[in-house]
Structures are given as structure tokens and as C-alpha cells.
Design a protein around this motif. Structure first.
Motif, mmCIF file in Angstrom:
data_model
loop_
_atom_site.group_PDB
_atom_site.id
_atom_site.type_symbol
_atom_site.label_atom_id
_atom_site.label_comp_id
_atom_site.label_asym_id
_atom_site.label_seq_id
_atom_site.Cartn_x
_atom_site.Cartn_y
_atom_site.Cartn_z
ATOM 1 N N VAL A 16 0.844 -1.204 0.000
ATOM 2 C CA VAL A 16 0.000 0.000 0.000
ATOM 3 C C VAL A 16 0.876 1.248 0.000
ATOM 4 N N MET A 17 1.866 1.268 0.870
ATOM 5 C CA MET A 17 2.742 2.444 0.955
ATOM 6 C C MET A 17 3.619 2.565 -0.287
ATOM 7 N N THR A 18 4.029 1.444 -0.860
ATOM 8 C CA THR A 18 4.813 1.479 -2.093
ATOM 9 C C THR A 18 3.984 2.069 -3.229
ATOM 10 N N LYS A 19 2.711 1.633 -3.325
ATOM 11 C CA LYS A 19 1.815 2.184 -4.345
ATOM 12 C C LYS A 19 1.617 3.682 -4.145
ATOM 13 N N LEU A 20 1.456 4.091 -2.878
ATOM 14 C CA LEU A 20 1.292 5.519 -2.584
ATOM 15 C C LEU A 20 2.514 6.309 -3.036
ATOM 16 N N LEU A 21 3.701 5.824 -2.732
ATOM 17 C CA LEU A 21 4.927 6.525 -3.127
ATOM 18 C C LEU A 21 5.047 6.623 -4.645
ATOM 19 N N GLU A 22 4.658 5.559 -5.356
ATOM 20 C CA GLU A 22 4.692 5.596 -6.824
ATOM 21 C C GLU A 22 3.722 6.643 -7.364
ATOM 22 N N ILE A 23 2.537 6.692 -6.789
ATOM 23 C CA ILE A 23 1.533 7.670 -7.233
ATOM 24 C C ILE A 23 1.994 9.093 -6.930
ATOM 25 N N LEU A 24 2.635 9.284 -5.778
ATOM 26 C CA LEU A 24 3.137 10.618 -5.427
ATOM 27 C C LEU A 24 4.266 11.056 -6.359
ATOM 28 N N GLU A 25 5.133 10.109 -6.738
ATOM 29 C CA GLU A 25 6.227 10.435 -7.663
ATOM 30 C C GLU A 25 5.703 10.863 -9.026
ATOM 31 N N GLU A 26 4.604 10.248 -9.448
ATOM 32 C CA GLU A 26 4.018 10.568 -10.751
ATOM 33 C C GLU A 26 3.007 11.707 -10.680
ATOM 34 N N ALA A 27 2.785 12.226 -9.477
ATOM 35 C CA ALA A 27 1.846 13.340 -9.245
ATOM 36 C C ALA A 27 0.467 13.045 -9.838
ATOM 37 N N LYS A 28 -0.053 11.855 -9.543
ATOM 38 C CA LYS A 28 -1.343 11.438 -10.088
ATOM 39 C C LYS A 28 -2.534 11.877 -9.239
ATOM 40 N N LEU A 29 -2.282 12.370 -8.037
ATOM 41 C CA LEU A 29 -3.381 12.804 -7.181
ATOM 42 C C LEU A 29 -3.784 14.244 -7.523
ATOM 43 N N PRO A 30 -5.023 14.619 -7.232
ATOM 44 C CA PRO A 30 -5.467 15.974 -7.557
ATOM 45 C C PRO A 30 -4.765 17.018 -6.683
ATOM 46 N N PRO A 31 -4.753 18.276 -7.132
ATOM 47 C CA PRO A 31 -4.071 19.345 -6.381
ATOM 48 C C PRO A 31 -4.567 19.500 -4.942
#
Length: 86
Positions: A16-31
């Protein structure tokens, strides 16, 4: 309680935390995630959660309003409350 469900999910599935870090690196979450005061004040990554409400029938004549928390990384729902509509 929600905090115990979150802790159990992260302990049983460390990815879960690995997936979160990947998503944060790619800036896939909304502003709104990156601008949130909790995220800005945190020294580490913050799991994003949403709240979902819906009516749920449990018999021919009765229903409840259910409130869930949703982990936006994994999609896992945790039931928080049930309120009878009647």
C-alpha cells in the motif's frame, strides 16, 4: 475504528505504501491532496481517503444510510456507520 482498520490494512499489505509513493512520484493525485494542511504539515506520505454515503435496503420495507471510508490508493472500503432511515 477507522484508524485500526487502516493500520491492519497497511500491516497486512505493505505494498500500500509502495503504491502511494509511486503515485506521489508521478503526481497522479489531484491538487487538493498536495494543498491539504495535513499533507503540508506531515513529514512523510499521507494516505488519501474519501467518504462514501449510500442508501442500503436490508428488507422489503426498511433501509439504512451507510457511511464508508475508502482508501483511494487500494479502493478498500471500511464501514463507519449505519443510520436507519425510518
Amino acid at each position: 475504528p477507522l484508524h485500526e482498520a487502516i493500520q491492519e490494512e497497511v500491516e497486512t499489505d505493505p505494498s500500500v505504501m509502495t503504491k502511494l509513493l509511486e503515485i506521489l512520484e508521478e503526481a497522479k493525485l489531484p491538487p487538493c491532496y498536495y494543498d491539504h494542511p495535513v499533507v503540508l504539515a506531515s513529514e512523510g506520505p499521507v494516505l488519501p481517503f474519501g467518504i462514501y454515503l449510500d442508501g442500503v435496503p436490508y428488507s422489503q420495507t426498511d433501509s439504512v444510510v451507510a457511511v464508508w471510508s475508502i482508501n483511494l490508493i487500494t479502493g478498500k472500503r471500511t464501514l463507519l456507520a449505519l443510520v436507519r432511515k425510518k
